[in-house]
Scaffold this active site. Structure first.
Site, PDB file in Angstrom:
ATOM      1  N   GLU A 141      42.432  30.671  32.793  1.00 19.07           N
ATOM      2  CA  GLU A 141      43.448  31.268  33.355  1.00 19.07           C
ATOM      3  C   GLU A 141      43.933  31.015  34.828  1.00 19.07           C
ATOM      4  O   GLU A 141      44.934  31.203  35.277  1.00 19.07           O
ATOM      5  CB  GLU A 141      43.640  32.774  32.898  1.00 19.07           C
ATOM      6  CG  GLU A 141      42.892  33.661  33.904  1.00 19.07           C
ATOM      7  CD  GLU A 141      41.657  33.865  33.626  1.00 19.07           C
ATOM      8  OE1 GLU A 141      40.992  35.010  33.856  1.00 19.07           O
ATOM      9  OE2 GLU A 141      41.105  33.116  32.878  1.00 19.07           O
ATOM     10  N   LYS A 143      57.778  39.653  36.930  1.00 16.46           N
ATOM     11  CA  LYS A 143      58.805  39.607  37.879  1.00 16.46           C
ATOM     12  C   LYS A 143      59.707  38.485  37.643  1.00 16.46           C
ATOM     13  O   LYS A 143      60.796  38.603  37.544  1.00 16.46           O
ATOM     14  CB  LYS A 143      58.357  39.726  39.323  1.00 16.46           C
ATOM     15  CG  LYS A 143      59.395  39.745  40.307  1.00 16.46           C
ATOM     16  CD  LYS A 143      59.854  41.432  40.438  1.00 16.46           C
ATOM     17  CE  LYS A 143      60.850  41.601  41.522  1.00 16.46           C
ATOM     18  NZ  LYS A 143      61.288  43.033  41.443  1.00 16.46           N
ATOM     19  N   GLY A 153      35.842  41.038  33.472  1.00 19.29           N
ATOM     20  CA  GLY A 153      35.642  42.383  33.752  1.00 19.29           C
ATOM     21  C   GLY A 153      34.782  42.547  34.918  1.00 19.29           C
ATOM     22  O   GLY A 153      33.827  41.421  34.980  1.00 19.29           O
ATOM     23  N   CYS A 181      34.617  35.115  30.493  1.00 22.88           N
ATOM     24  CA  CYS A 181      33.615  35.888  31.323  1.00 22.88           C
ATOM     25  C   CYS A 181      33.296  36.971  30.718  1.00 22.88           C
ATOM     26  O   CYS A 181      32.416  36.834  30.055  1.00 22.88           O
ATOM     27  CB  CYS A 181      34.418  36.157  32.682  1.00 22.88           C
ATOM     28  SG  CYS A 181      33.205  36.583  34.187  1.00 22.88           S
ATOM     29  N   TYR A 182      33.751  37.915  31.120  1.00 20.51           N
ATOM     30  CA  TYR A 182      33.219  39.401  30.542  1.00 20.51           C
ATOM     31  C   TYR A 182      33.186  39.391  28.960  1.00 20.51           C
ATOM     32  O   TYR A 182      32.346  39.692  28.070  1.00 20.51           O
ATOM     33  CB  TYR A 182      33.650  40.658  30.887  1.00 20.51           C
ATOM     34  CG  TYR A 182      32.707  41.814  30.524  1.00 20.51           C
ATOM     35  CD1 TYR A 182      31.881  42.455  31.380  1.00 20.51           C
ATOM     36  CD2 TYR A 182      33.399  42.395  29.461  1.00 20.51           C
ATOM     37  CE1 TYR A 182      31.191  43.544  30.904  1.00 20.51           C
ATOM     38  CE2 TYR A 182      32.723  43.616  28.869  1.00 20.51           C
ATOM     39  CZ  TYR A 182      31.585  44.180  29.603  1.00 20.51           C
ATOM     40  OH  TYR A 182      31.177  45.357  29.460  1.00 20.51           O
ATOM     41  N   HIS A 216      36.817  30.750  33.733  1.00 18.75           N
ATOM     42  CA  HIS A 216      38.202  31.410  33.955  1.00 18.75           C
ATOM     43  C   HIS A 216      39.310  30.490  33.651  1.00 18.75           C
ATOM     44  O   HIS A 216      39.668  29.794  34.623  1.00 18.75           O
ATOM     45  CB  HIS A 216      38.475  32.407  35.140  1.00 18.75           C
ATOM     46  CG  HIS A 216      37.774  33.398  35.088  1.00 18.75           C
ATOM     47  ND1 HIS A 216      38.336  34.580  34.797  1.00 18.75           N
ATOM     48  CD2 HIS A 216      36.726  33.839  35.940  1.00 18.75           C
ATOM     49  CE1 HIS A 216      37.401  35.639  34.905  1.00 18.75           C
ATOM     50  NE2 HIS A 216      36.140  35.205  35.579  1.00 18.75           N
ATOM     51  N   ASP A 248      65.204  44.370  39.870  1.00 25.35           N
ATOM     52  CA  ASP A 248      64.832  45.144  38.545  1.00 25.35           C
ATOM     53  C   ASP A 248      66.035  46.005  38.023  1.00 25.35           C
ATOM     54  O   ASP A 248      66.532  46.077  36.916  1.00 25.35           O
ATOM     55  CB  ASP A 248      63.462  46.081  38.750  1.00 25.35           C
ATOM     56  CG  ASP A 248      62.445  45.064  39.241  1.00 25.35           C
ATOM     57  OD1 ASP A 248      62.428  43.887  38.968  1.00 25.35           O
ATOM     58  OD2 ASP A 248      61.426  45.591  40.039  1.00 25.35           O
TER      59      ASP A 248
END
Length: 534
Positions: free
Chosen positions: A176, A379, A61, A88-89, A174, A232
């Site tokens: 990710e 998606k 964040g 992180c945060y 991070h 979609d």
């Protein structure tokens, strides 16, 4: 109905502290075939307990944990006995919540850094020195009681810590992001070695469950769907067709602004392959009159959007008159739509990026119950679901296309002549780059490999340029080619297409499209530009 009820009881909650990385974390978990869901960071421990998560991940964040208005976390979260992983945060808020300290060092750390691993369950099977991605100006100075420091960098003495007894593991970097060399292995260690989860999140085992849920919710009532022909809404149509057949009415509003051949493709798929009530509304002439002389992009959007719902509700009213009243409106809302529009299902913590494109201006006295079966899918997961439902590849892998269609790829006023030029030029661009991507797919086995195009189209600017064809001078329109590489449309770079591909596109457009005499290539990344021109 949501994907959470379609998944097994296994669930990872991603606490959103305001970083766009929250989406990425949820995606990385799902990439490992474990279901994840984003929740607000201020969710109570009692609410978390009721959701029965298998694990919790605390996102990064932008705030400083020492600021008065910094986002907090319910301390009781750490006492639930659910394994916690913080980045992180999430690393820093864990430290200060449990009695450690966070300070502001003289030197921040941004970008790649070398991590020195001293042990720890998160790093099992990874090397002692590895590259990670840092982005912080605060850092943990003192770890809480019961925690052990398991990794550091030259700048950050507490780059990772763990409390094995309480199942709490945090990193300053991070995992990710792809720049972290062993990030996915670290996530895998947490999910499978520490939390002992199973890989059971996949489309194949969701189709039956989602079909049953759709059928159960609707019962004997009727459903109406605004079918744009995009991925979609087409996937929702296919799911509805499988679940309730002709109880669903698919309304396809043809505003005349779709790409060449698309209206015919949509009608063929949903009249011949799926057993639904399909209504093709030919509104091309009405849109042409409304758009005549309009040059301002936002005004184009408003006109197109307003008329779309007028056409749609006229069909709904006719169904009512015909004795087929509709109770439900199905929509192709997907997870990023929710997050980017202020995170209405994640507590509004993520920064609002854009207005939600599916907000509906219901006429007075008209209302439907909403069905949004894709509202927890990303998606590429929607595409995977579409294939599992039997949609053809040309629908499933259709490129992102703006709701206002070609009207915002024509700079200036829209008329029949400009539409014809752009449709023909765009068809050539798509034909050549479809073939280029197909060749790359054969070579790499990846649909979005390093050099493949993610999105590509033609733009018609509001100018003319001089040219020579045969022995005569021409004064016709240039075509601008836009082709980008991206994975999520948040950022994009212009595609480094081979010269022979660019040359063939240019030659074909000039030779085959009356009214075009020049082709230019847009080589601007996003940012600073956007992918679309208007």
């Amino acid at each position: 109905m949501s994907a959470s009820s379609s998944a097994s009881a296994q669930k990872v909650l991603v606490f959103d502290f305001g970083a766009q990385y929250g989406q990425l974390i949820a995606r990385r978990v799902r990439d490992l075939h474990v279901y994840s869901e984003i929740v607000p960071c201020d969710i109570s421990a009692e609410e978390v307990r009721d959701m029965e998560p298998s694990a919790i991940i605390l996102s990064g964040g932008p705030a400083s944990v020492n600021a008065d208005d910094a986002p907090r976390v319910d301390p009781a979260i750490y006492e639930l006995g659910v394994p916690v992983l913080g980045f992180c945060y999430g690393h820093q808020i864990t430290a200060v919540t449990l009695g450690g300290t966070v300070f502001h060092p003289e030197v921040g750390e941004y970008g790649p850094a070398t991590l020195h691993v001293k042990g720890g369950a998160l790093f099992e099977g990874t090397p002692a020195d590895q590259t990670v991605w840092m982005s912080h100006f605060d850092a943990v100075r003192d770890v809480p009681e019961g925690f052990t420091v398991v990794a550091s960098t030259d700048v950050c003495p507490v780059a990772a810590m763990e409390n094995v007894e309480k199942h709490i593991y945090t990193t300053q970097f991070h995992p990710e992001v792809k720049h972290t060399e062993y990030g996915q292995q670290i996530l895998s260690n947490f999910l499978f070695e520490i939390c002992k989860l199973e890989k059971n999140w996949s489309m194949d085992n969701l189709v039956e469950t989602m079909t049953a849920e759709f059928r159960e919710k609707v019962g004997d009532d009727r459903v109406i769907l605004a079918l744009s022909g995009g991925v979609d809404s087409s996937v929702v149509a296919a799911l509805g067709a499988r679940a309730i057949g002709k109880q669903m009415t698919c309304v396809f509003i043809n505003h005349g602004l779709l790409r060449k051949g698309e209206p015919e493709q949509v009608e063929e798929v949903f009249t011949k392959q799926f057993d639904v009530d399909f209504i093709h509304v030919h509104a091309e002439d009405r849109y042409a009159k409304l758009l005549a002389g309009v040059t301002e992009p936002e005004q184009k959007r408003r006109i197109i959007g307003t008329q779309f719902w007028k056409e749609f509700f006229a069909v709904a009213q006719q169904l009512e008159t015909d004795g087929k009243p509709v109770k439900y409106l199905a929509q192709g809302t997907i997870y990023p739509d929710i997050i980017e529009s202020g995170a209405r299902k994640t507590g509004g913590k993520a920064s609002t990026i854009k207005s939600h494109h599916n907000l509906i201006p219901f006429p007075e006295g008209v209302s439907f119950d909403l069905i949004e079966p894709l509202d927890h899918f990303f998606k590429d997961e929607v595409r995977e679901l579409g294939l599992a439902l039997g949609l053809p590849a040309h629908i499933v892998y259709r490129q992102p296309f703006p709701g206002p269609g070609l009207a915002i790829r024509i700079i200036g006023a829209v008329d029949k002549e400009k539409l014809e030029i752009l449709k023909n030029a765009d068809a050539i661009v798509r034909e050549e780059l479809d073939a280029y991507n197909a060749r790359l797919f054969e070579e790499t086995g990846e649909r979005n490999s390093e050099h493949s195009c993610w999105q590509y189209f033609a733009v018609l600017p509001d100018i003319k340029s001089v040219g020579v064809m045969g022995d005569e001078r021409t004064y016709q329109r240039p075509i601008i080619l836009r082709a980008v590489e991206s994975s999520d449309a948040m950022t994009a770079d212009w595609a480094k297409l081979p010269y022979e591909v660019l040359g063939k596109i240019s030659s074909r457009i000039v030779a085959e499209v009356p009214g075009a005499n020049r082709v230019c290539y847009d080589i601007t990344p996003k940012p600073p530009s956007t992918i679309e021109w208007e």
